[in-house]
Design a protein around this motif. Structure first.
Motif, PDB file in Angstrom:
ATOM      1  N   ARG A  98      10.677   2.005   3.432  1.00  0.00           N
ATOM      2  CA  ARG A  98      10.391   0.809   4.224  1.00  0.00           C
ATOM      3  C   ARG A  98       8.889   0.604   4.341  1.00  0.00           C
ATOM      4  O   ARG A  98       8.102   1.479   4.031  1.00  0.00           O
ATOM      5  N   ARG A 126       5.712  -1.761   6.673  1.00  0.00           N
ATOM      6  CA  ARG A 126       5.396  -2.739   7.722  1.00  0.00           C
ATOM      7  C   ARG A 126       4.527  -3.826   7.128  1.00  0.00           C
ATOM      8  O   ARG A 126       3.407  -3.585   6.688  1.00  0.00           O
ATOM      9  N   TRP A 170       5.662  11.356   2.967  1.00  0.00           N
ATOM     10  CA  TRP A 170       6.291  10.303   3.788  1.00  0.00           C
ATOM     11  C   TRP A 170       7.240   9.456   2.946  1.00  0.00           C
ATOM     12  O   TRP A 170       7.193   9.473   1.724  1.00  0.00           O
ATOM     13  N   SER A 171       8.094   8.708   3.646  1.00  0.00           N
ATOM     14  CA  SER A 171       9.102   7.900   2.970  1.00  0.00           C
ATOM     15  C   SER A 171       8.480   6.615   2.429  1.00  0.00           C
ATOM     16  O   SER A 171       7.531   6.086   3.002  1.00  0.00           O
ATOM     17  N   ARG A 198       8.750  -5.316  13.174  1.00  0.00           N
ATOM     18  CA  ARG A 198       9.682  -4.325  12.648  1.00  0.00           C
ATOM     19  C   ARG A 198       9.471  -4.127  11.156  1.00  0.00           C
ATOM     20  O   ARG A 198       9.052  -5.029  10.454  1.00  0.00           O
ATOM     21  N   LYS A 199       9.800  -2.917  10.720  1.00  0.00           N
ATOM     22  CA  LYS A 199       9.607  -2.627   9.302  1.00  0.00           C
ATOM     23  C   LYS A 199      10.651  -3.354   8.465  1.00  0.00           C
ATOM     24  O   LYS A 199      11.738  -3.651   8.939  1.00  0.00           O
ATOM     25  N   CYS A 226       0.848  -1.187   0.000  1.00  0.00           N
ATOM     26  CA  CYS A 226       0.000   0.000   0.000  1.00  0.00           C
ATOM     27  C   CYS A 226       0.888   1.243   0.000  1.00  0.00           C
ATOM     28  O   CYS A 226       1.958   1.252   0.609  1.00  0.00           O
ATOM     29  N   VAL A 227       0.413   2.287  -0.659  1.00  0.00           N
ATOM     30  CA  VAL A 227       1.156   3.543  -0.736  1.00  0.00           C
ATOM     31  C   VAL A 227       1.351   4.148   0.660  1.00  0.00           C
ATOM     32  O   VAL A 227       2.232   4.968   0.872  1.00  0.00           O
ATOM     33  N   GLU A 228       0.546   3.683   1.633  1.00  0.00           N
ATOM     34  CA  GLU A 228       0.649   4.221   2.994  1.00  0.00           C
ATOM     35  C   GLU A 228       1.810   3.625   3.781  1.00  0.00           C
ATOM     36  O   GLU A 228       2.080   4.073   4.895  1.00  0.00           O
ATOM     37  N   TRP A 244       2.327   0.012   4.302  1.00  0.00           N
ATOM     38  CA  TRP A 244       2.154  -1.338   4.858  1.00  0.00           C
ATOM     39  C   TRP A 244       1.977  -2.326   3.703  1.00  0.00           C
ATOM     40  O   TRP A 244       1.720  -1.927   2.567  1.00  0.00           O
ATOM     41  N   ASP A 283      10.054   8.930  -2.806  1.00  0.00           N
ATOM     42  CA  ASP A 283       9.158   9.075  -1.667  1.00  0.00           C
ATOM     43  C   ASP A 283       7.838   9.706  -2.072  1.00  0.00           C
ATOM     44  O   ASP A 283       7.769  10.471  -3.028  1.00  0.00           O
TER      45      ASP A 283
END
Lengths: 310, 215
Positions: free
Chosen positions: A275, A277, A271-272, A283-284, A131-133, A135, A267
């Motif tokens: 990485r 989740r 936000w970056s 952990r990412k 997802c672009v968010e 995760w 990016d």
């Protein structure tokens, strides 16, 4: 193109379909809808899809539990909260359902969903979903390559892009009563992206009929692009000459480009993307170029500056 | 014990702890959803903003109701805002970034929503440190000057929320609207108007039994 066969992966890394099906039967025999849901197995009552070729494409990464895949969704047609789609998608009627094929094709027409389901053999493909968010999940989809449908309708020389339209009906999709996006939701691919063997027309997940909150009855899955590129609950596929303006491009042109390939080096303006989740992990982990499908798709973008064409 | 139960402070403290209790309860019953870290981050952020706004509501409420005693609860509410802000920050530093100092520094410098959120958290520290009665006495008039920072902090908090949402800005705007009202109620001419209205409606008995008075 590399499609991993089941032999490529250590058996310890995957849950064989037989095992999770067995697990599910066990849960169902306990009669525990709630219990089953709590443990992440498909809920009793979910309709299983017959004749699916299992393991057509596997992945040596743990699959995201069914419960998470079906309760943590972005599907703004049912609200902007992650739990909203699972809560409110019950109002979506997936039968009767038709998909109109329009534009630059020799054989335009309207496909009934049950015809569409039989257009090509169904296979199971386990894909990463980023997802672009920030995760991600690993999801065993059921469907067939979109190119099977595209070949059947015979695009003309003018067909350079393909547009996908989601159903627009606020009575069935309560989230559309708010003008969060300019409805209907429109997504698009370049024709060669749409023809790519990884691009899937999905009708199920975990061997079951696609749940409404995941884009029933038919959706797109483009695993090397951010999740929002994979249009859900599709009612119209249009072949066009000009690059479509997608719903997210219209909403925030500076933040969402047409391509939206998963790219840890570009990016999101706010936000970056380096990485992510993985749902279920603490952990990412590092995000992979093209979501790990570079070997198969990088050639589509040869010579393009992916910072410009984000 | 009965004394403590009769003290409104006890009740306010218990109410302020409910969001934390709820989080702990959900964590213990596997109720935080598919992305627990996001859930905890969102929840502690929400309750930081809510407790900040409740703290900022005390003075206007006191003026509107004429109940000067309300100010007694302001410090505790403010400290709870700080408490949730710390939990929010800790969730980010620890659970989200795993104390990766380089990544955190990059985020603070490069991501405007992190920058303003971090600034708000840092600015809350001197307010929490000077919240005691002794510090109040020691700082004298400067205490109030310093504590006016809370207006900027609340504003930063709302902007932080506004800048992080992907598309639907309804909720951040609701917080922004409430903050705007609370700040407007502090404008000198609004304050004067409130005073006049209170005095005018019941001459000579300021602050008692106003119709519709909030208590």
């Amino acid at each position: 193109m590399l499609i991993r066969t089941p032999d490529d992966i250590p058996p310890s890394e995957i849950t064989p379909p037989d095992v999770y099906r067995e697990r599910r039967r066990f849960m169902q025999s306990l009669g525990g809808l709630a219990l089953g849901a709590a443990l992440g197995a498909p809920a009793a009552g979910a309709q299983s899809l017959p004749g699916v070729r299992r393991g057509a494409m596997t992945l040596d990464e743990a699959q995201t539990p069914y419960r998470d895949v079906t309760t943590y969704n972005n599907f703004y047609e049912f609200g902007t909260g992650k739990a909203d789609p699972a809560r409110y998608a019950g109002s979506l009627k997936t039968r009767p359902w038709t998909v109109a094929i329009e534009g630059a094709v020799k054989k335009p027409g309207v496909f009934d969903i049950d015809t569409l389901l039989k257009l090509a053999p169904l296979e199971e493909r386990v894909y990463r979903m980023r997802c672009v968010e920030g995760w991600s999940m690993v999801i065993p989809w059921v469907g067939y390559p979109l190119n099977a449908l595209i070949r059947q309708v015979e695009p003309t020389g003018n067909a350079r892009y393909v547009e996908f339209h989601t159903l627009h009906d606020p009575a069935q999709m309560p989230g559309q009563r708010a003008r969060v996006l300019d409805w209907p939701y429109v997504e698009g691919l370049r024709l060669d992206e749409a023809m790519h063997p990884l691009t899937l027309l999905a009708v199920g997940l975990y061997g079951e009929v696609l749940p409404r909150q995941n884009g029933a009855p038919v959706r797109l899955v483009v695993p090397w692009k951010y999740g929002f590129k994979s249009a859900k609950s599709i009612v119209r596929i249009r072949f066009v000459e000009k690059q479509p303006i997608t719903a997210w491009m219209a909403a925030a042109p500076r933040e969402y480009g047409f391509y939206s390939n998963v790219n840890p080096n570009v990016d999101h303006p706010r936000w970056s993307q380096a990485r992510e989740r993985r749902i279920g992990e603490f952990r990412k982990r590092d995000t992979l170029m093209f979501n790990g499908y570079g070997e198969q798709v990088a050639s589509l973008y040869r010579g393009m500056d992916l910072k410009t064409y984000f | 014990m009965t004394g403590a139960l009769r003290n409104p402070r006890t009740w306010i403290a218990l109410i302020c702890l409910l969001p934390l209790m709820r989080l702990i309860g959900l964590a213990l019953t596997d109720g935080l959803g598919a992305n627990p870290i996001e859930f905890i981050t969102r929840s502690t952020g929400t309750w930081t903003l809510v407790s900040l706004l409740v703290t900022l509501a005390i003075t206007p409420l006191r003026r509107l109701s004429g109940n000067a005693g309300l100010v007694r609860y302001r410090r505790m509410l403010g400290l709870f805002a700080f408490f949730y802000a710390c939990l929010h920050g800790l969730t980010y530093f620890w659970l989200d970034q795993f104390f990766d100092v380089a990544a955190i520094a990059r985020d603070i410098l490069k991501r405007p929503f992190v920058t303003v959120g971090f600034a708000a958290l840092v600015l809350l520290v001197p307010l929490a440190l000077t919240s005691s009665r002794a510090m109040m006495r020691r700082l004298g008039r400067n205490w109030q000057r310093l504590h006016r920072l809370v207006y900027a902090i609340a504003l930063l908090g709302v902007v932080h929320y506004l800048w992080l949402v992907k598309k639907d800005v309804t909720e951040p705007l609701v917080y922004g609207g409430v903050l705007a009202v609370l700040l407007a109620l502090r404008l000198p001419w609004v304050v004067a108007g409130i005073e006049r209205a209170r005095r005018g409606s019941i001459p000579g008995r300021a602050g008692t039994h106003l119709p519709g008075r909030a208590e």
